[in-house]
Design a protein around this motif. Structure first.
Motif, PDB file in Angstrom:
ATOM      1  N   GLU A   1       0.813  -1.215   0.000  1.00  0.00           N
ATOM      2  CA  GLU A   1       0.000   0.000   0.000  1.00  0.00           C
ATOM      3  C   GLU A   1       0.847   1.265   0.000  1.00  0.00           C
ATOM      4  OE1 GLU A   1      -3.729   0.022  -0.074  1.00  0.00           O
ATOM      5  OE2 GLU A   1      -2.773  -1.701  -1.006  1.00  0.00           O
ATOM      6  N   GLU A   2       1.984   1.230   0.691  1.00  0.00           N
ATOM      7  CA  GLU A   2       2.833   2.414   0.712  1.00  0.00           C
ATOM      8  C   GLU A   2       3.517   2.613  -0.640  1.00  0.00           C
ATOM      9  OE1 GLU A   2       4.120   5.878   2.771  1.00  0.00           O
ATOM     10  OE2 GLU A   2       2.430   4.484   2.888  1.00  0.00           O
ATOM     11  N   ALA A   3       3.875   1.509  -1.293  1.00  0.00           N
ATOM     12  CA  ALA A   3       4.448   1.626  -2.637  1.00  0.00           C
ATOM     13  C   ALA A   3       3.433   2.265  -3.589  1.00  0.00           C
ATOM     14  CB  ALA A   3       4.880   0.250  -3.148  1.00  0.00           C
ATOM     15  N   LYS A   4       2.185   1.831  -3.492  1.00  0.00           N
ATOM     16  CA  LYS A   4       1.137   2.420  -4.339  1.00  0.00           C
ATOM     17  C   LYS A   4       0.956   3.898  -4.022  1.00  0.00           C
ATOM     18  CE  LYS A   4      -1.517  -1.907  -4.445  1.00  0.00           C
ATOM     19  NZ  LYS A   4      -2.747  -2.568  -3.936  1.00  0.00           N
ATOM     20  N   ARG A   5       0.901   4.213  -2.732  1.00  0.00           N
ATOM     21  CA  ARG A   5       0.647   5.601  -2.320  1.00  0.00           C
ATOM     22  C   ARG A   5       1.764   6.532  -2.775  1.00  0.00           C
ATOM     23  NH1 ARG A   5       1.679   9.397   1.190  1.00  0.00           N
ATOM     24  NH2 ARG A   5       3.429   8.242   2.091  1.00  0.00           N
ATOM     25  N   LEU A   6       3.003   6.067  -2.669  1.00  0.00           N
ATOM     26  CA  LEU A   6       4.145   6.895  -3.042  1.00  0.00           C
ATOM     27  C   LEU A   6       4.416   6.907  -4.547  1.00  0.00           C
ATOM     28  CD1 LEU A   6       6.633   6.014  -0.156  1.00  0.00           C
ATOM     29  CD2 LEU A   6       5.629   8.258  -0.606  1.00  0.00           C
ATOM     30  N   GLY A   7       3.871   5.917  -5.248  1.00  0.00           N
ATOM     31  CA  GLY A   7       4.090   5.848  -6.683  1.00  0.00           C
ATOM     32  C   GLY A   7       5.405   5.211  -7.065  1.00  0.00           C
ATOM     33  N   VAL A   8       5.810   4.150  -6.327  1.00  0.00           N
ATOM     34  CA  VAL A   8       7.031   3.421  -6.661  1.00  0.00           C
ATOM     35  C   VAL A   8       6.694   1.974  -6.997  1.00  0.00           C
ATOM     36  CG1 VAL A   8       8.454   4.912  -5.214  1.00  0.00           C
ATOM     37  CG2 VAL A   8       7.494   2.821  -4.221  1.00  0.00           C
ATOM     38  N   LYS A   9       7.654   1.288  -7.575  1.00  0.00           N
ATOM     39  CA  LYS A   9       7.469  -0.119  -7.921  1.00  0.00           C
ATOM     40  C   LYS A   9       7.970  -0.994  -6.769  1.00  0.00           C
ATOM     41  CE  LYS A   9       8.053   0.760 -12.866  1.00  0.00           C
ATOM     42  NZ  LYS A   9       8.839   0.449 -14.079  1.00  0.00           N
ATOM     43  N   MET A  10       7.279  -2.096  -6.537  1.00  0.00           N
ATOM     44  CA  MET A  10       7.671  -3.015  -5.466  1.00  0.00           C
ATOM     45  C   MET A  10       7.588  -4.445  -5.975  1.00  0.00           C
ATOM     46  SD  MET A  10       6.622  -5.337  -2.949  1.00  0.00           S
ATOM     47  CE  MET A  10       4.839  -5.187  -2.847  1.00  0.00           C
ATOM     48  N   HIS A  11       8.649  -5.207  -5.720  1.00  0.00           N
ATOM     49  CA  HIS A  11       8.660  -6.640  -6.045  1.00  0.00           C
ATOM     50  C   HIS A  11       9.010  -7.395  -4.774  1.00  0.00           C
ATOM     51  CE1 HIS A  11       9.228 -10.440  -7.994  1.00  0.00           C
ATOM     52  NE2 HIS A  11      10.498 -10.487  -7.664  1.00  0.00           N
ATOM     53  N   LEU A  12       8.131  -8.296  -4.357  1.00  0.00           N
ATOM     54  CA  LEU A  12       8.318  -9.027  -3.099  1.00  0.00           C
ATOM     55  C   LEU A  12       8.665 -10.484  -3.370  1.00  0.00           C
ATOM     56  CD1 LEU A  12       6.231  -8.712   0.116  1.00  0.00           C
ATOM     57  CD2 LEU A  12       6.690 -10.983  -0.787  1.00  0.00           C
ATOM     58  N   VAL A  13       9.671 -10.976  -2.646  1.00  0.00           N
ATOM     59  CA  VAL A  13      10.039 -12.397  -2.700  1.00  0.00           C
ATOM     60  C   VAL A  13       9.966 -12.966  -1.290  1.00  0.00           C
ATOM     61  CG1 VAL A  13      11.491 -12.202  -4.736  1.00  0.00           C
ATOM     62  CG2 VAL A  13      12.503 -11.814  -2.495  1.00  0.00           C
TER      63      VAL A  13
ATOM     64  N   ASP B   1      -9.753  -7.336   6.596  1.00  0.00           N
ATOM     65  CA  ASP B   1     -10.243  -8.702   6.435  1.00  0.00           C
ATOM     66  C   ASP B   1     -10.282  -9.064   4.950  1.00  0.00           C
ATOM     67  OD1 ASP B   1     -10.605  -9.030   9.152  1.00  0.00           O
ATOM     68  OD2 ASP B   1     -12.718  -8.443   9.111  1.00  0.00           O
ATOM     69  N   GLY B   2      -9.866 -10.277   4.649  1.00  0.00           N
ATOM     70  CA  GLY B   2      -9.929 -10.756   3.271  1.00  0.00           C
ATOM     71  C   GLY B   2      -8.786 -10.304   2.389  1.00  0.00           C
ATOM     72  N   TYR B   3      -7.782  -9.631   2.972  1.00  0.00           N
ATOM     73  CA  TYR B   3      -6.669  -9.146   2.161  1.00  0.00           C
ATOM     74  C   TYR B   3      -5.867 -10.321   1.587  1.00  0.00           C
ATOM     75  CZ  TYR B   3      -2.273  -6.860   0.924  1.00  0.00           C
ATOM     76  OH  TYR B   3      -1.157  -6.425   0.262  1.00  0.00           O
ATOM     77  N   LYS B   4      -5.546 -10.217   0.307  1.00  0.00           N
ATOM     78  CA  LYS B   4      -4.750 -11.232  -0.378  1.00  0.00           C
ATOM     79  C   LYS B   4      -3.351 -10.681  -0.639  1.00  0.00           C
ATOM     80  CE  LYS B   4      -8.375 -13.917  -0.744  1.00  0.00           C
ATOM     81  NZ  LYS B   4      -8.497 -15.106   0.123  1.00  0.00           N
ATOM     82  N   ALA B   5      -2.374 -11.563  -0.567  1.00  0.00           N
ATOM     83  CA  ALA B   5      -0.981 -11.135  -0.719  1.00  0.00           C
ATOM     84  C   ALA B   5      -0.735 -10.463  -2.063  1.00  0.00           C
ATOM     85  CB  ALA B   5      -0.044 -12.336  -0.566  1.00  0.00           C
ATOM     86  N   VAL B   6       0.039  -9.385  -2.020  1.00  0.00           N
ATOM     87  CA  VAL B   6       0.449  -8.663  -3.223  1.00  0.00           C
ATOM     88  C   VAL B   6       1.965  -8.800  -3.336  1.00  0.00           C
ATOM     89  CG1 VAL B   6       0.636  -6.393  -4.318  1.00  0.00           C
ATOM     90  CG2 VAL B   6      -1.475  -7.042  -3.136  1.00  0.00           C
ATOM     91  N   PHE B   7       2.428  -9.315  -4.482  1.00  0.00           N
ATOM     92  CA  PHE B   7       3.857  -9.534  -4.689  1.00  0.00           C
ATOM     93  C   PHE B   7       4.492  -8.497  -5.608  1.00  0.00           C
ATOM     94  CE2 PHE B   7       2.297 -13.583  -3.198  1.00  0.00           C
ATOM     95  CZ  PHE B   7       3.299 -14.031  -2.366  1.00  0.00           C
ATOM     96  N   ASN B   8       3.658  -7.802  -6.375  1.00  0.00           N
ATOM     97  CA  ASN B   8       4.193  -6.798  -7.303  1.00  0.00           C
ATOM     98  C   ASN B   8       3.318  -5.561  -7.348  1.00  0.00           C
ATOM     99  OD1 ASN B   8       6.535  -8.194  -8.839  1.00  0.00           O
ATOM    100  ND2 ASN B   8       4.892  -9.726  -8.900  1.00  0.00           N
ATOM    101  N   VAL B   9       3.949  -4.418  -7.273  1.00  0.00           N
ATOM    102  CA  VAL B   9       3.285  -3.133  -7.503  1.00  0.00           C
ATOM    103  C   VAL B   9       4.040  -2.456  -8.645  1.00  0.00           C
ATOM    104  CG1 VAL B   9       2.768  -0.864  -6.546  1.00  0.00           C
ATOM    105  CG2 VAL B   9       2.533  -2.900  -5.108  1.00  0.00           C
ATOM    106  N   ASP B  10       3.354  -2.180  -9.736  1.00  0.00           N
ATOM    107  CA  ASP B  10       4.002  -1.592 -10.913  1.00  0.00           C
ATOM    108  C   ASP B  10       3.488  -0.178 -11.169  1.00  0.00           C
ATOM    109  OD1 ASP B  10       5.583  -3.877 -11.594  1.00  0.00           O
ATOM    110  OD2 ASP B  10       3.730  -4.834 -12.293  1.00  0.00           O
TER     111      ASP B  10
END
Length: 356
Positions: free
Chosen positions: A82-94, A347-356
């Protein structure tokens, strides 16, 4: 340091982290910073954390977690995504798959850097085991942010985490107040998590220090990965060997896994459960009366701050090098007055691995 970080008036209540993806204004947030940064004996002081409004460019941030096997890391994932989206950056999670997978975590981070990550946020599997890698990344002028678990490397750029010593101590203090010196002895089964992890050792020390001098007798710690099957087996073995256990305390997964076992064996009211950190399962367990208490470390905010720190460092802006949300204990007395989304993902949040 920017005067924003030293606002005289702190938020009097935790800021609600809600709803629309990346749109919520989660700050200012009541936090604690440590000076000098990274020092084991550093002093904590109150600050009101204020994040950037937007990044200047879409930086690429790699995020590495030990696993995504429990809701705790799902909460951190919510924070970083959510912070990556808010700031406008890309995020890749492993995610490495578990606390036994140090080599895999190292390999995943190396791959992230090789593919052009501008910064790396790490929830470390091992307190010391990533130090060589962090040193190599730092030589490339790539910021490394230590979040949640803690690392001993002197080459990290910032820490977004709470003191797990304090988390363990808050849990131990809660028990010690219920069973002070001179009252009848109570036996506690203690399940601090995977051996060797920095956060586990810190929580163990905090818990043990807090119960010293009380009527609380803690059995030898039972270490194990934070998968539910592993923790359930540890609890079953402990109950079989020690039928006089009055409390089971440990990881959130321990408390979650033990709920069904305690109900099945008709031990409600005879054995109470505590966790030394919060997850949705623990939160619901407290609301339903199945879990006694747990301190909240606002893991969502730790994830958010880590992303904000990374962007600040990349852009050469002021940043607090060592900071984390303020800790408070949740039990039956306040669980209905603490909104779930203040301290946990929706509630119901699903994992997010990429923010583009």
């Amino acid at each position: 340091m920017s005067p924003k970080f030293m606002r005289a008036l702190f938020a009097t209540a935790l800021v609600c982290i809600a709803g629309a993806a990346g749109a919520a204004q989660w700050f200012p947030y009541s936090a604690s910073k440590v000076d000098p940064p990274f020092a084991a004996d550093g002093k904590a002081s109150d600050v009101s954390y204020v994040a950037l409004e937007k990044a200047s460019k879409p930086w690429e941030i790699c995020v590495s977690f030990p696993h995504m096997k429990d809701a705790y890391w799902l909460g951190v994932d919510y924070g970083v995504a959510e912070e990556a989206k808010r700031l406008g950056v890309k995020m890749h999670l492993v995610e490495a798959g578990g606390y036994t997978e140090l080599n895999k975590q190292i390999s995943q981070i190396e791959d992230c850097v090789a593919h052009g990550a501008n910064a790396v946020v790490v929830g470390a599997i091992s307190y010391d085991g990533l130090n060589n890698l962090v040193g190599e990344i730092a030589k490339k002028k790539i910021p490394v942010i230590d979040t949640i678990n803690g690392m001993s490397s002197p080459d990290i750029s910032a820490k977004s985490l709470v003191s797990f010593y304090t988390m363990g101590a808050e849990t131990g203090t809660y028990l010690a107040k219920k069973h002070p010196a001179g009252s009848p002895e109570v036996v506690v089964g203690w399940f601090p998590g995977p051996a060797g992890a920095g956060w586990v050792e810190a929580a163990h020390k905090g818990f043990m220090d807090a119960v010293k001098g009380s009527a609380v007798k803690v059995l030898d710690p039972k270490y194990g990965d934070t998968g539910k099957e592993v923790q359930l087996k540890l609890v079953e073995d402990a109950l079989q060997a020690n039928p006089n256990i009055r409390y089971i305390a440990g990881t959130a997964v321990t408390a979650e896994a033990a709920q069904g076992l305690i109900r099945e064996r008709g031990l409600q009211g005879k054995i109470d459960l505590l966790a030394f950190y919060m997850t949705p399962g623990v939160y619901q367990g407290i609301k339903r009366g199945f879990i006694l208490a747990a301190p909240a470390d606002s893991m969502v905010i730790q994830g958010r701050i880590a992303i904000d720190q990374a962007v600040r460092i990349l852009e050469g802006k002021d940043h607090i090098k060592h900071v984390g949300p303020k800790i408070f204990v949740v039990d039956s007395s306040n669980v209905t007055s603490v909104p779930q989304t203040d301290i946990l993902p929706p509630d119901g949040y699903k994992a997010v691995f990429n923010v583009d």
